[in-house]
Design an enzyme around this catalytic site. Structure first.
Site, PDB file in Angstrom:
ATOM      1  CG  PHE A 163      52.745  26.571  36.311  1.00 21.72           C
ATOM      2  CD1 PHE A 163      53.537  27.694  36.097  1.00 21.72           C
ATOM      3  CD2 PHE A 163      51.502  26.748  36.900  1.00 21.72           C
ATOM      4  CE1 PHE A 163      53.096  28.957  36.459  1.00 21.72           C
ATOM      5  CE2 PHE A 163      51.056  28.004  37.270  1.00 21.72           C
ATOM      6  CZ  PHE A 163      51.858  29.109  37.047  1.00 21.72           C
ATOM      7  CG  ASP A 164      49.150  22.591  37.661  1.00 27.58           C
ATOM      8  OD1 ASP A 164      49.153  23.836  37.578  1.00 27.58           O
ATOM      9  OD2 ASP A 164      48.408  21.856  36.995  1.00 27.58           O
ATOM     10  CD  GLU A 215      49.906  53.379  21.655  1.00 30.57           C
ATOM     11  OE1 GLU A 215      48.824  53.348  22.279  1.00 30.57           O
ATOM     12  OE2 GLU A 215      50.942  53.849  22.129  1.00 30.57           O
ATOM     13  CE1 TYR A 230      45.281  52.973  27.038  1.00 30.63           C
ATOM     14  CE2 TYR A 230      44.718  50.888  26.008  1.00 30.63           C
ATOM     15  CZ  TYR A 230      44.359  51.986  26.751  1.00 30.63           C
ATOM     16  OH  TYR A 230      43.083  52.089  27.222  1.00 30.63           O
ATOM     17  CB  CYS A 246       0.557  33.322  28.647  1.00 36.19           C
ATOM     18  SG  CYS A 246       1.777  34.049  29.757  1.00 36.19           S
TER      19      CYS A 246
HETATM   20  S1  IVH Z   1      45.446  56.322  25.296  1.00 35.54           S
HETATM   21  C1  IVH Z   1      44.870  60.340  27.426  1.00 35.54           C
HETATM   22  N1  IVH Z   1      45.745  54.220  23.769  1.00 35.54           N
HETATM   23  O1  IVH Z   1      40.201  54.512  24.191  1.00 35.54           O
HETATM   24  C2  IVH Z   1      44.929  59.170  26.535  1.00 35.54           C
HETATM   25  N2  IVH Z   1      43.587  54.630  24.704  1.00 35.54           N
HETATM   26  O2  IVH Z   1      38.721  57.204  23.959  1.00 35.54           O
HETATM   27  C3  IVH Z   1      44.525  57.933  27.171  1.00 35.54           C
HETATM   28  N3  IVH Z   1      41.929  52.889  24.171  1.00 35.54           N
HETATM   29  O3  IVH Z   1      39.613  55.361  27.514  1.00 35.54           O
HETATM   30  C4  IVH Z   1      44.157  56.831  26.313  1.00 35.54           C
HETATM   31  N4  IVH Z   1      43.255  51.625  22.952  1.00 35.54           N
HETATM   32  O4  IVH Z   1      39.940  52.904  26.994  1.00 35.54           O
HETATM   33  C5  IVH Z   1      44.880  54.943  24.518  1.00 35.54           C
HETATM   34  N5  IVH Z   1      46.167  52.364  22.421  1.00 35.54           N
HETATM   35  C6  IVH Z   1      45.326  53.072  23.178  1.00 35.54           C
HETATM   36  C7  IVH Z   1      43.979  52.679  23.373  1.00 35.54           C
HETATM   37  C8  IVH Z   1      43.142  53.505  24.134  1.00 35.54           C
HETATM   38  C9  IVH Z   1      42.037  51.752  23.455  1.00 35.54           C
HETATM   39  C10 IVH Z   1      40.674  53.354  24.828  1.00 35.54           C
HETATM   40  C11 IVH Z   1      40.836  53.728  26.268  1.00 35.54           C
HETATM   41  C12 IVH Z   1      40.401  55.147  26.401  1.00 35.54           C
HETATM   42  C13 IVH Z   1      39.625  55.365  25.135  1.00 35.54           C
HETATM   43  C14 IVH Z   1      39.788  56.794  24.718  1.00 35.54           C
END
Ligand code: IVH
Length: 668
Positions: free
Chosen positions: A37-38, A113, A225, A409
C-alpha cells in the site's frame, strides 16, 4: 514518462488506493499488505509532485492532512439539520406509534438504528466526489470542516461504481472508538493536558482542530445513517442505505427492519445490554419510518421529523448531597474542581467524588453548598453532576463560585485564551506543583526511583528537605531516618535507587523534567534527533517543528521552558549531579537508519534478548515498535509460542515474519 502516461498511471493508482482503503476501513478485508500500500502511495505522491497540473483534492494522497491552519468557514445547509424528539420509556415509544397511526392508515415498517454518540456531520457528494463536509452548527449553518473530514479513512473521497445520484448529501456521526479515546487521554495526561471527559467531546474537539495533520492521527471513525437529495434511488430508507453501502459508505450492520412496535421494543431491550460490547459509544436507538412516501406524508415539526424519534438509554442516576468543592492542582498548575459528595452507590461502585472539570461547568450547573445533586455515570468513566434538585435547596444556601486565587499558594489564577482550564502560574513555589513534579520525576516511566511514595515526598517537602527534583540527589541517610515510619532498610533502598537513577538514559530524563506537552514518545523522539540537552536548548522553533511528530504547541512549550531561568538552573544542577543529559556512546554508536519507516510487532518469547531489549534495538535502528498487528505492520518479529489469533492476522495481512536471529542479522 510523458503527460498522457502520467495521467493514466495517476488515475490508476488513485482508483486502486481508494479500493484498498475501502477494503481495509469499511470491509475489514484488506487484499494487500501495508508495504505494498505504502509503495503505491509513494508512487502516487511522486507522480503528483512531478505533474502538479493533475492535482486532485480528492486524491487518496490527501488523507494525510496538512499543517496549514484553517479558520472554518460558515456555510448554510441545503437541508436544515434537525434534531430528533427524545423518548425514555416503552410508553413514549408506543405514543410515537399512536401519533403516526393518527396521520396515516397504512401499515408502517420501522427501521431501528443505533444512536451513535459522537458529533454529526453532513457530507455532500457531486459526481461521486466528496465536495463538502459541514458540522451541524446551529442546524441552519455549520462549519466547513472538509479538510479535516478528508483525513477520516472510513469516509470515501470517491465513490464506487456509477449508480449513485449526481448530487446528494449523506449524514452521519463522527466518533472516536473507546480504545483510541483511552489511549489519547493517557497521552494527554502524560503531557500535562486535561483529558477529554468522554469520546463525544474527544471526537468533536478533534474535528474542530486547526491542524488537519493532527486530526489525521486521531483515528476518528464515521457511520452514515441518512441520505438526502432530489433523486434518491430507493423508495425506502433502508434500501437507500443498502445502496449507499455499495457505493463505499460505512453503514451500520446493526440496523434492523421491524414490522411492529413490539419488535422495535425488543431491539431496544437487546441493545440496552449489548451496547457494552460495542467498540464505539451509543446513547440510544433511533426509530425511523421506512417508506419515504410515508415520511413525506408525516412531515416535520419546526425542530424534528414526525417520522423518526430517538429512544435514550437511561444512564444510571442517583441523588446525593454536595458537601464541598475542592480544587486539585496538577503538576503543570492546572486547576480541576472536584465535588465532594455524600457516598452513594452508582453503577456498581461507591461514588464520593465527581469531577466538575472547569469553571464553566460550575457556572452552568449553578451549584449551591449542600445542594441535592443528580449524579450520573453514563458513557463517561468518571461520574459527573448532571443537575440540581432546586426544590431541595436550603433557604440561605451559599452559592459556589470558582476561585480567583490558588488555594495552596494564594497566587492569582490565570486562564489562557481558548483553554477551558485555569492555571496557577506560580510553578516554582506552589507546593502541590512541586510535589506533583517530583512524583512525575520519580515515576516508573521516568527516573524509576523506588521506595518514594506520595506520602514520603509530602514529608520530605514539609520537612524542607526537598524543594525541587535536584534536592533528591542531596539527600543523606540522616535526612531520611527521622521521617515517620522510615526504617533503615527503606532509607537504604531509596538512596540506592536515587543513585541508580544516574544511569537512566537521556530520553527518560527528558521525559522526567515534565516539560509541558513532552510525553514519553516526544521525549524519545527529541533525544534521538537532537542527542543532548544542549542540542535541544539550542534548537530554534523552526528546527523543532521540522522534527517528525513535533508540532507548534510542543515546540513553543520547549522554547518557553528554556527561557525560564529557574528551569535552566534546575537543569544545570541536575547536570552537576551527574544525570544523563546526552545519548550515551553506545546509543550513539548503535544508532542506524536500517529500519527507518518500518513498523514492527514483537510477539512470543525469545532466547537471546528480552522483549524490552528488542524494542530498544528496533528504535535504535530507526524503526517503530507497535503493539498490535494491522495493515500498517511491515514486519512481524516472532519468538516461541506466538498466539494463534496473532498468526492468523499476520497471514491475513500477508506480513513478513522474521525470527530473532534473522532480526539480529538484519541490523548487524
Ligand atoms: S437521524 C432528521 N440516525 O442524533 C433525522 N441521527 O438527536 C436526522 N444520531 O443530530 C438524524 N445516530 O447526530 C439519526 N442512526 C442515527 C443517529 C442519529 C446518532 C444523532 C445525530 C442527530 C441526533 C439527533
Amino acid at each position: 514518462m510523458n503527460k498522457t502516461e502520467a495521467l493514466r498511471r495517476i488515475s490508476e493508482l488513485r482508483e486502486q488506493l481508494h479500493k484498498h482503503n475501502h477494503n481495509y476501513y469499511i470491509l475489514s478485508q484488506p487484499t494487500i499488505n501495508d508495504f505494498e500500500f505504502d509503495m503505491m502511495m509513494n508512487d502516487l505522491l511522486a507522480l503528483e509532485n512531478k505533474f502538479p497540473e493533475y492535482a486532485d483534492e480528492n486524491s487518496p494522497s490527501q488523507r494525510v492532512g496538512s499543517d496549514i491552519n484553517v479558520e472554518f468557514k460558515q456555510v448554510a445547509h441545503e437541508y436544515p439539520m434537525l434534531s430528533l424528539g427524545n423518548t425514555y420509556s416503552e410508553e413514549d415509544v408506543r405514543d410515537f406509534e399512536t401519533r403516526i397511526l393518527k396521520l396515516t392508515e397504512e401499515k408502517i415498517q420501522y427501521v431501528c438504528e443505533l444512536k451513535y454518540d459522537g458529533t454529526s456531520i453532513s457530507l455532500k457528494y457531486k459526481n461521486g466526489k466528496l465536495v463538502q463536509a459541514l458540522t451541524r452548527g446551529d442546524g441552519v449553518q455549520g462549519d466547513d470542516v472538509t479538510t479535516n473530514v478528508k483525513t477520516i479513512k472510513s469516509i470515501p473521497l470517491s465513490l464506487q461504481g456509477d449508480a449513485y445520484p449526481e448530487e446528494f448529501e449523506i449524514r452521519g456521526e463522527i466518533m472516536m472508538p473507546f480504545q483510541v479515546f483511552e489511549k489519547l487521554n493517557i497521552e494527554r495526561e502524560e503531557q500535562g493536558e486535561s483529558p477529554f471527559a468522554n469520546p463525544r467531546n474527544a471526537a468533536s474537539g478533534s474535528l474542530k482542530m486547526q491542524n488537519s495533520s493532527i486530526v489525521a492521527k486521531r483515528q476518528l471513525d464515521c457511520y452514515l445513517y441518512y441520505l438526502l437529495g432530489k433523486q434518491l434511488p430507493g423508495k425506502d430508507h433502508y434500501q437507500n442505505l443498502e445502496l449507499a453501502k455499495s457505493w463505499g459508505f460505512k453503514i451500520s450492520d446493526d440496523s434492523k427492519l421491524c414490522n411492529s412496535i413490539d419488535e422495535v421494543l425488543e431491539f431496544i431491550k437487546y441493545w440496552d445490554k449489548q451496547r457494552e460490547e460495542l467498540p464505539v459509544p451509543i446513547d440510544g436507538i433511533v426509530i425511523k419510518v421506512n417508506a419515504l412516501d410515508q415520511q413525506e406524508e408525516l412531515g416535520y415539526t419546526a425542530k424534528s421529523p414526525r417520522w423518526a424519534i430517538s429512544y435514550k438509554f437511561k444512564a444510571e442516576r442517583v441523588v446525593t448531597r454536595l458537601n464541598s468543592v475542592a480544587y486539585q492542582i496538577g503538576r503543570t498548575g492546572s486547576i480541576t474542581p472536584v465535588a465532594n459528595l455524600d457516598a452513594v452507590q452508582l453503577a456498581g461502585t461507591v461514588v464520593k467524588r465527581a469531577s466538575l472539570h472547569n469553571s464553566d461547568i460550575i457556572a452552568n450547573l449553578d451549584l449551591y453548598l449542600n445542594d441535592s445533586v443528580f449524579v450520573e455515570k453514563g458513557g463517561e468513566i468518571i461520574p459527573k453532576i448532571v443537575g440540581v434538585d432546586v426544590d431541595q435547596r436550603e433557604a440561605n444556601a451559599e452559592k459556589i463560585t470558582f476561585i480567583d486565587n490558588c488555594p495552596e499558594c494564594g497566587t492569582q489564577l490565570i486562564r489562557i485564551e481558548g483553554e477551558a482550564n485555569h492555571y496557577c502560574p506560580n510553578s516554582i513555589l506552589c507546593p502541590p506543583q512541586i510535589t506533583g513534579r517530583i512524583e512525575h520525576f520519580i515515576g516508573r516511566k521516568a527516573m524509576n526511583i523506588d521506595g518514594l511514595g506520595e506520602e514520603t515526598i509530602e514529608l520530605l517537602y514539609q520537612e524542607n528537605l526537598v524543594r525541587n527534583v535536584s534536592d533528591l540527589y542531596r539527600l543523606k541517610k540522616e535526612d531520611l531516618m527521622p521521617l515517620d515510619r522510615m526504617g533503615d532498610k527503606s532509607a537504604d533502598r531509596i538512596l540506592g535507587s536515587i543513585k541508580e537513577s544516574l544511569e537512566v538514559p537521556f530520553e527518560k530524563v527528558l521525559f522526567a523534567l515534565g516539560i509541558r506537552h513532552v510525553g514519553q514518545t516526544v521525549a524519545k523522539k527529541l533525544a534521538k534527533t537532537l542527542n543532548s540537552i544542549q542540542g535541544l536548548k539550542a534548537a530554534s522553533f523552526e528546527e523543532l517543528v521540522e522534527i517528525d511528530e513535533i508540532g507548534d504547541k510542543i515546540a513553543k512549550s520547549i522554547i518557553l521552558f528554556f527561557e525560564d531561568e529557574a528551569q535552566n538552573n534546575l537543569v544545570n544542577e541536575l547536570v552537576e549531579h551527574g544525570l544523563q543529559f546526552e545519548l550515551n556512546e553506545e546509543e550513539l554508536a548503535n544508532q542506524t537508519n536500517k529500519l527507518v519507516g518500518l513498523s514492527i510487532v514483537i510477539s512470543g518469547s525469545f532466547s537471546l534478548h528480552s522483549r524490552d531489549e528488542l524494542k530498544a534495538l528496533i528504535e535504535q535502528n530507526g524503526g517503530k515498535n507497535t503493539s498490535s498487528i494491522s495493515k500498517k505492520t511491515d514486519l512481524f518479529l516472532a519468538g516461541e509460542k506466538v498466539g494463534p489469533s496473532k498468526l492468523e492476522k499476520v497471514e491475513k495481512f500477508g506480513i513478513k515474519t522474521i525470527s530473532e536471529k534473522e532480526f539480529i542479522e538484519l541490523i548487524k
